[in-house]
Structure formats: C-alpha cells, structure tokens
Design an enzyme around this catalytic site. Sequence first.
Site, PDB file in Angstrom:
ATOM      1  N   ASP A  50       0.837  -1.206   0.000  1.00 17.87           N
ATOM      2  CA  ASP A  50       0.000   0.000   0.000  1.00 17.87           C
ATOM      3  C   ASP A  50       0.868   1.251   0.000  1.00 17.87           C
ATOM      4  O   ASP A  50       1.579   1.513   0.970  1.00 17.87           O
ATOM      5  CB  ASP A  50      -0.900   0.001   1.247  1.00 17.87           C
ATOM      6  CG  ASP A  50      -1.839   1.201   1.256  1.00 17.87           C
ATOM      7  OD1 ASP A  50      -2.828   1.153   0.509  1.00 17.87           O
ATOM      8  OD2 ASP A  50      -1.568   2.178   1.979  1.00 17.87           O
ATOM      9  N   TYR A  55       3.033   9.730  -0.295  1.00 17.66           N
ATOM     10  CA  TYR A  55       4.021   9.142   0.623  1.00 17.66           C
ATOM     11  C   TYR A  55       5.446   9.407   0.115  1.00 17.66           C
ATOM     12  O   TYR A  55       6.412   9.226   0.855  1.00 17.66           O
ATOM     13  CB  TYR A  55       3.840   7.625   0.781  1.00 17.66           C
ATOM     14  CG  TYR A  55       2.525   7.194   1.388  1.00 17.66           C
ATOM     15  CD1 TYR A  55       1.631   8.116   1.934  1.00 17.66           C
ATOM     16  CD2 TYR A  55       2.160   5.852   1.423  1.00 17.66           C
ATOM     17  CE1 TYR A  55       0.420   7.712   2.468  1.00 17.66           C
ATOM     18  CE2 TYR A  55       0.959   5.442   1.965  1.00 17.66           C
ATOM     19  CZ  TYR A  55       0.088   6.377   2.474  1.00 17.66           C
ATOM     20  OH  TYR A  55      -1.103   5.952   3.013  1.00 17.66           O
ATOM     21  N   LYS A  80      -2.476   5.857  -4.491  1.00 21.67           N
ATOM     22  CA  LYS A  80      -3.601   6.774  -4.218  1.00 21.67           C
ATOM     23  C   LYS A  80      -3.358   8.126  -4.863  1.00 21.67           C
ATOM     24  O   LYS A  80      -2.228   8.628  -4.880  1.00 21.67           O
ATOM     25  CB  LYS A  80      -3.771   6.966  -2.705  1.00 21.67           C
ATOM     26  CG  LYS A  80      -3.743   5.676  -1.910  1.00 21.67           C
ATOM     27  CD  LYS A  80      -4.092   5.880  -0.447  1.00 21.67           C
ATOM     28  CE  LYS A  80      -3.786   4.622   0.348  1.00 21.67           C
ATOM     29  NZ  LYS A  80      -2.363   4.466   0.737  1.00 21.67           N
ATOM     30  N   HIS A 113      -7.427   9.404  -2.492  1.00 20.82           N
ATOM     31  CA  HIS A 113      -6.859   9.358  -1.136  1.00 20.82           C
ATOM     32  C   HIS A 113      -7.799   9.954  -0.089  1.00 20.82           C
ATOM     33  O   HIS A 113      -8.006   9.360   0.975  1.00 20.82           O
ATOM     34  CB  HIS A 113      -5.512  10.081  -1.143  1.00 20.82           C
ATOM     35  CG  HIS A 113      -4.566   9.645  -0.079  1.00 20.82           C
ATOM     36  ND1 HIS A 113      -3.202   9.667  -0.238  1.00 20.82           N
ATOM     37  CD2 HIS A 113      -4.777   9.168   1.180  1.00 20.82           C
ATOM     38  CE1 HIS A 113      -2.615   9.231   0.860  1.00 20.82           C
ATOM     39  NE2 HIS A 113      -3.547   8.926   1.734  1.00 20.82           N
TER      40      HIS A 113
HETATM   41  N1  LIG Z   1      -5.544   6.135   3.363  1.00 24.22           N
HETATM   42  C1  LIG Z   1      -5.071   6.885   4.326  1.00 24.22           C
HETATM   43  O1  LIG Z   1      -5.496   8.046   4.497  1.00 24.22           O
HETATM   44  C2  LIG Z   1      -4.030   6.331   5.240  1.00 24.22           C
HETATM   45  C3  LIG Z   1      -3.716   6.998   6.452  1.00 24.22           C
HETATM   46  C4  LIG Z   1      -2.744   6.435   7.284  1.00 24.22           C
HETATM   47  C5  LIG Z   1      -2.118   5.239   6.933  1.00 24.22           C
HETATM   48  N2  LIG Z   1      -2.408   4.624   5.745  1.00 24.22           N
HETATM   49  C6  LIG Z   1      -1.777   3.335   5.336  1.00 24.22           C
HETATM   50  O2  LIG Z   1      -1.855   2.436   6.437  1.00 24.22           O
HETATM   51  C7  LIG Z   1      -0.560   1.922   6.719  1.00 24.22           C
HETATM   52  C8  LIG Z   1      -0.407   1.512   8.166  1.00 24.22           C
HETATM   53  O3  LIG Z   1      -0.721   2.583   9.028  1.00 24.22           O
HETATM   54  P1  LIG Z   1       0.368   3.253   9.994  1.00 24.22           P
HETATM   55  O4  LIG Z   1       1.707   3.064   9.407  1.00 24.22           O
HETATM   56  O5  LIG Z   1      -0.118   4.626  10.263  1.00 24.22           O
HETATM   57  O6  LIG Z   1       0.186   2.494  11.381  1.00 24.22           O
HETATM   58  P2  LIG Z   1       0.110   0.967  11.891  1.00 24.22           P
HETATM   59  O7  LIG Z   1       0.358   0.019  10.790  1.00 24.22           O
HETATM   60  O8  LIG Z   1      -1.148   0.864  12.669  1.00 24.22           O
HETATM   61  O9  LIG Z   1       1.320   0.931  12.947  1.00 24.22           O
HETATM   62  C9  LIG Z   1       2.651   1.035  12.535  1.00 24.22           C
HETATM   63  C10 LIG Z   1       3.512   1.124  13.800  1.00 24.22           C
HETATM   64  O10 LIG Z   1       3.364  -0.058  14.577  1.00 24.22           O
HETATM   65  C11 LIG Z   1       4.635  -0.706  14.735  1.00 24.22           C
HETATM   66  N3  LIG Z   1       4.401  -2.151  14.616  1.00 24.22           N
HETATM   67  C12 LIG Z   1       4.232  -2.877  13.490  1.00 24.22           C
HETATM   68  N4  LIG Z   1       3.978  -4.153  13.769  1.00 24.22           N
HETATM   69  C13 LIG Z   1       3.992  -4.261  15.115  1.00 24.22           C
HETATM   70  C14 LIG Z   1       3.799  -5.343  16.002  1.00 24.22           C
HETATM   71  N5  LIG Z   1       3.519  -6.576  15.573  1.00 24.22           N
HETATM   72  N6  LIG Z   1       3.883  -5.087  17.343  1.00 24.22           N
HETATM   73  C15 LIG Z   1       4.162  -3.850  17.795  1.00 24.22           C
HETATM   74  N7  LIG Z   1       4.348  -2.790  17.000  1.00 24.22           N
HETATM   75  C16 LIG Z   1       4.262  -2.977  15.664  1.00 24.22           C
HETATM   76  C17 LIG Z   1       5.524  -0.137  13.643  1.00 24.22           C
HETATM   77  O11 LIG Z   1       6.867  -0.113  14.052  1.00 24.22           O
HETATM   78  P3  LIG Z   1       8.026  -0.902  13.240  1.00 24.22           P
HETATM   79  O12 LIG Z   1       8.023  -0.358  11.831  1.00 24.22           O
HETATM   80  O13 LIG Z   1       9.262  -0.553  14.000  1.00 24.22           O
HETATM   81  O14 LIG Z   1       7.674  -2.351  13.284  1.00 24.22           O
HETATM   82  C18 LIG Z   1       4.974   1.281  13.498  1.00 24.22           C
HETATM   83  O15 LIG Z   1       5.523   2.122  14.500  1.00 24.22           O
HETATM   84  C19 LIG Z   1       0.360   3.079   6.294  1.00 24.22           C
HETATM   85  O16 LIG Z   1       1.713   2.673   6.182  1.00 24.22           O
HETATM   86  C20 LIG Z   1      -0.281   3.474   5.001  1.00 24.22           C
HETATM   87  O17 LIG Z   1       0.092   2.548   3.974  1.00 24.22           O
HETATM   88  C21 LIG Z   1      -3.361   5.150   4.903  1.00 24.22           C
END
Ligand SMILES: NC(=O)c1ccc[n+]([C@@H]2O[C@H](COP(=O)([O-])OP(=O)(O)OC[C@H]3O[C@@H](n4cnc5c(N)ncnc54)[C@H](OP(=O)(O)O)[C@@H]3O)[C@@H](O)[C@H]2O)c1
Length: 281
Positions: A50, A55, A80, A113
């Site tokens: 994704d 980004y 997006k 997006h």
């Molecule tokens: N469409 C939109 O508007 C929108 C908005 C926000 C996000 N997104 C998408 O959603 C994706 C994910 O969201 P996000 O990156 O905001 O947050 P997330 O996936 O909820 O959390 C990521 C965080 O959690 C940690 N983590 C990962 N696996 C873990 C585990 N098993 N145990 C403990 N901690 C863990 C990661 O650290 P480490 O990397 O150190 O493991 C990172 O700090 C984004 O990368 C993006 O692609 C889309």
Amino acid sequence: MPSGAPVAPTVELNDGHRMPVLGLGTYSLDGDEGAAVIGTAIASGYRLLDTALNYGNEDAVGRAVRDADVPRDELFVTSKLPGRHHGYDEALRSIDETLGNLGLDHVDLYLIHWPNPSVDKFVDTWKAFVDLRDSGKVRSIGVSNFTPAHLDRIIDATGVAPAVNQVELHPYFPQAALRAVHAERGIVTESWSPLAKQSELMTEAPVLAAAKAHGVTPGQVVLRWHVQLGAVPVPKSGDADRQRENLDVFGFELTGDEVAAISGLERGRLWDGDPDTHEEM
Ligand SMILES: NC(=O)c1ccc[n+]([C@@H]2O[C@H](COP(=O)([O-])OP(=O)(O)OC[C@H]3O[C@@H](n4cnc5c(N)ncnc54)[C@H](OP(=O)(O)O)[C@@H]3O)[C@@H](O)[C@H]2O)c1
C-alpha cells in the site's frame, strides 16, 4: 517465488479481481533502505503493498516489486491520487506520474486518497477512475476516507461502486456502521493504521487475554480481529521479524467473545481525520 513463505488468502472484489486479505503499509519506508525493507516483506510472503503519491515512496515500492523474486502478477500494488490532483483531466495525468514513479505499467488498485468535500471534485475524479479501468493502467478502482454520503454521490453519478474503501479502522474505532454500508454496496473495507500506530492498544486487557489464550502476540491478535471482521489491514513495519509476525495470523481463530471484547475498546477516531472536515492536498 520463495519456497515455504506463507501468503495471505485473497478476497474477491466487486469487479472480479482478487485482493490479499492482509498487506504491507509502506508510509515512511522510502529510499534505498525502504526498498530493501519492502523487498524483505515480499520475500517473507507479503503480496499487497500500500503506497500513495503523497508518501513520496512510490519509487522505493516499485523498485522492490521489480527486483522481487515473485512474478508481478502475483503482487498487488495499491496507490492513491492526492487531493491536489482532483478533477477528470488531472486524474488522468496523476496516474501517469504514479506509474512513472513506480516504474510499472499498471497498479492493481487505485484509490482517491481523501474526498476533500470543500473542493467538490471527487465525483469528476471518480468518472476518470471509471475510464482508467478501461485503459489497462489500473485494474481495480476504489476510494479512501469516504463517508456513506460520499459513496452515494459517486455511485449515483456513475453506477459504479468502488471495489474498496480504505479508512481509519482499529479496535479504538471499529467503524461498525460504515462496514455495514460497505457490505450492502459490495465494497471491501480496508483498514489504515490497523495497529493504531502501536499506541497503548497492545497493552489493553482484551488484547493481552486473547494473546495469552492463543499463544500469539498482541499485534497478531489485533490483525486477526481485522481479518475476522472482514476488513483488510495494511500494517506497516520496517522490521523483518514484525513483518513476519504480522502476516502470520491465519493459523488461529478468535472466539466471538474475544472479537466482541476487542471491539468494546471503541472510543472514536484517534487523529482528527473526519473526512467531512479533514482535507489533504
Ligand atoms: N488512506 C489513508 O489516508 C491512510 C492513512 C494512514 C495510513 N495509511 C496506510 O496504512 C498503513 C499503516 O498505518 P500506519 O503506518 O499509520 O500504522 P500501523 O500500521 O497501525 O502501525 C505502525 C507502527 O506499529 C509498529 N508495529 C508494526 N507491527 C507491530 C507489532 N507486531 N507489534 C508492535 N508494534 C508494531 C511499527 O513499528 P516498526 O516499523 O518498528 O515495526 C509502526 O511504529 C500506512 O503505512 C499506510 O500505507 C493510509
């Protein structure tokens, strides 16, 4: 394809294409290091990646895809369109920028997006998305951060329902009402920030209790909860061990009571991202 790497099952979209039920979020994975980390994820079994123009890492994602030891047609690349490119002609130009960044000839899923309702161009943008499907540059089309009212407008204008709506979704914000609307309209729900960005969620009692009961980690419990809701999580991890852990959620099943207890953590949006007011360019 690497031998023995587990891959996620797939779900059929409303256009007949199939999408993995769990993928890798790539926000903040960029540059050479990002490309390497995304490559590691593909080698450990991730098939859905994704990204987004905003980004600034489509080049890293594309490089990982092109260098992978997995055929392109087994990978599912999502990108997006940003708010500043809303509009019919702008959307047709934006996909070319995205494909140029990726170094690929198509994306598997292309999302608007944010709806940016004050700009009021998301309907024209959606008309371009419908036409883009016929161009071969985009396999499936969808949206992100759309409310039921936004969904109604694009469906009424074109007769085409998005294949996917990617929205904020985690145990603090389970989005039950929106998921019900999606189910009625044949739209797959995709969860962004599915781990709530590693907040105190991992130490919540229902998460810890289920982790203990199933001999898995809190992160695996949360991701399994998404899968059992029928929502597609895209957890981001830059760590190879946590990437593997996050994908390994297909060997256990939460009970109905466990799912309900985790959903009971609901308290609302965490980041003030109400799509009626929050806009991103
Ligand atoms: N469409 C939109 O508007 C929108 C908005 C926000 C996000 N997104 C998408 O959603 C994706 C994910 O969201 P996000 O990156 O905001 O947050 P997330 O996936 O909820 O959390 C990521 C965080 O959690 C940690 N983590 C990962 N696996 C873990 C585990 N098993 N145990 C403990 N901690 C863990 C990661 O650290 P480490 O990397 O150190 O493991 C990172 O700090 C984004 O990368 C993006 O692609 C889309």
